[in-house]
Motif scaffolding. Sequence first.
Motif, PDB file in Angstrom:
ATOM      1  N   GLU A   1      25.908  40.184 -71.331  1.00 49.05           N
ATOM      2  CA  GLU A   1      26.690  40.776 -70.238  1.00 49.05           C
ATOM      3  C   GLU A   1      26.520  42.298 -70.251  1.00 49.05           C
ATOM      4  N   THR A   2      26.751  42.914 -69.091  1.00 52.79           N
ATOM      5  CA  THR A   2      26.717  44.380 -69.072  1.00 52.79           C
ATOM      6  C   THR A   2      28.074  44.882 -68.580  1.00 52.79           C
TER       7      THR A   2
ATOM      8  N   LYS B   1      31.856  40.229 -71.083  1.00 53.84           N
ATOM      9  CA  LYS B   1      32.102  41.464 -70.325  1.00 53.84           C
ATOM     10  C   LYS B   1      33.099  42.385 -71.028  1.00 53.84           C
TER      11      LYS B   1
ATOM     12  N   ALA C   1      31.327  44.211 -73.634  1.00 52.63           N
ATOM     13  CA  ALA C   1      30.457  45.203 -72.989  1.00 52.63           C
ATOM     14  C   ALA C   1      31.270  46.435 -72.595  1.00 52.63           C
TER      15      ALA C   1
END
Length: 464
Positions: free
Chosen positions: A341-342, A385, A388
């Motif tokens: 995930e970013t 997420k 991240a």
Amino acid sequence: MQLFDTLSRERKELRPSDGKTFRFYCCGPTVYGPAHIGNFRTFVLQDVFRRTLETGGTPTLHVRNLTDVDDKTIRDSQAAGQTLKAFTDKWRDKFHTDCEALACLAPHIEPSAVEHIPQQIAMIEKLIEKGNAYASEDGSVYFRISSFPGYGKLSRLDERELDLGKTQATRANSADEYEKDSISDFVLWKSRREDDGENFWSSPWGEGRPGWHLECSAMIEEYLGNSFDLHSGGEDLVFPHHENEIAQSKCACGGNFAEHWFHPTHLLVDGGKMSKSKGNLYTIADLAEKGFTAMEVRYVLIGAHYRKQLNFTLDSLAGAKEALAKLAKSAAKLAENMGGETALPSADFGVFQPAWDALNDDLNTPGALGGIFTGLREASKLTGKDAAAALAGLNRILKALGITLPEISQATTDIPADIQQLADTRWAARSSKDWASSDKLRDELTAKGWAMKDGKDSYELTKL
Ligand code: AMP
Ligand code: ZN
């Protein structure tokens, strides 16, 4: 951001007076030898200060001078048999290399005293015209401190000390550096003396060179005008240097001069003052020889609050090495937990908000470091997420502190399963105080080429 101000003795909110850019001046190095870690405590804290403003969205204009003509640069260039320029250029370059290794951002403007002789002469002319300075018979010029009623406010000189200032200065007592018990009118222009060698310039008062205190006032007028947001230097500069700067600048140019004063306290080494004779005047090169990186030095230098004393020891450097390795590992784990995930773009600090708040609260760097470790403990539970976003927050706060994490060595990441198992068994033996088995298993690990280092709650394996 809130910061303590030396002049008002109060914490004040920092805001650019022009509503756009925070303009500040730092007294720079005297380039006559390698800077030591004491100097770098001041420069690194000024760097964290700037980074905090910028990370918070305030652009800065950072001016820091180079002192390349004074009693010390002249004396030591002559001893080295070099021209003043060749000598100071060499130490300037070395200073820049060290600053880069320490991740200190280069100032936007770095003027040098020698390059601003005409501006210094012009300032003396103004001071004489206004009755704040006088030339003596031998062609030296002095600032008349009785002509400036504000003299002594920054360093809180008392009546008795100001009384001492009634002494007239002479060329014989015009050293660049002096203590409170020898306050007198101070020198703006030093008439040429034989031991100045080739280092003299023409002036309306004859050949000579500027006194040390004048250069900052002249360069500040040139690049920041008569009012600017903040002025900084180590605590030793409060008196006489900054006191003299205020007197010269306010009398010559009017204006408020600096709105805020930021003075980090001095670094101690092994509980005392650094000195060459005690062998504890460390440079970045000295510490590199002992196996420590400049980033580890930076970590130690920001490890204490700037208004508290910091006692530097080699043990504290070893501690910094461990802390940085731990941070690098936690960051790598967080990246792993992101599972591809970013983070969405954001200026949030997430679980690192307390660390960021600490920085904005009188530049509490140890509080920020503590907040990073607490944040990492919380972040270790996050995935996808959320992980991240936490990593993005971590990178933001590390950037504000100017910390770059070390590479995690292969040795600590790729641990063979049998080694891992041996280590776990030993940790269990050690935890149940079975010292005999614990020692035996450690020997086994050593024989297989692995070192096991015990911490409080966990251990670390490294390849020998
Ligand atoms: P100098 O090169 O001596 O002109 O000093 C450069 C900067 O380092 C100045 O801001 C000094 O106040 C500061 N400084 C000098 N010694 C120390 C020390 N032991 N700890 C912290 N700052 C220092
Ligand atoms: Zn200065």
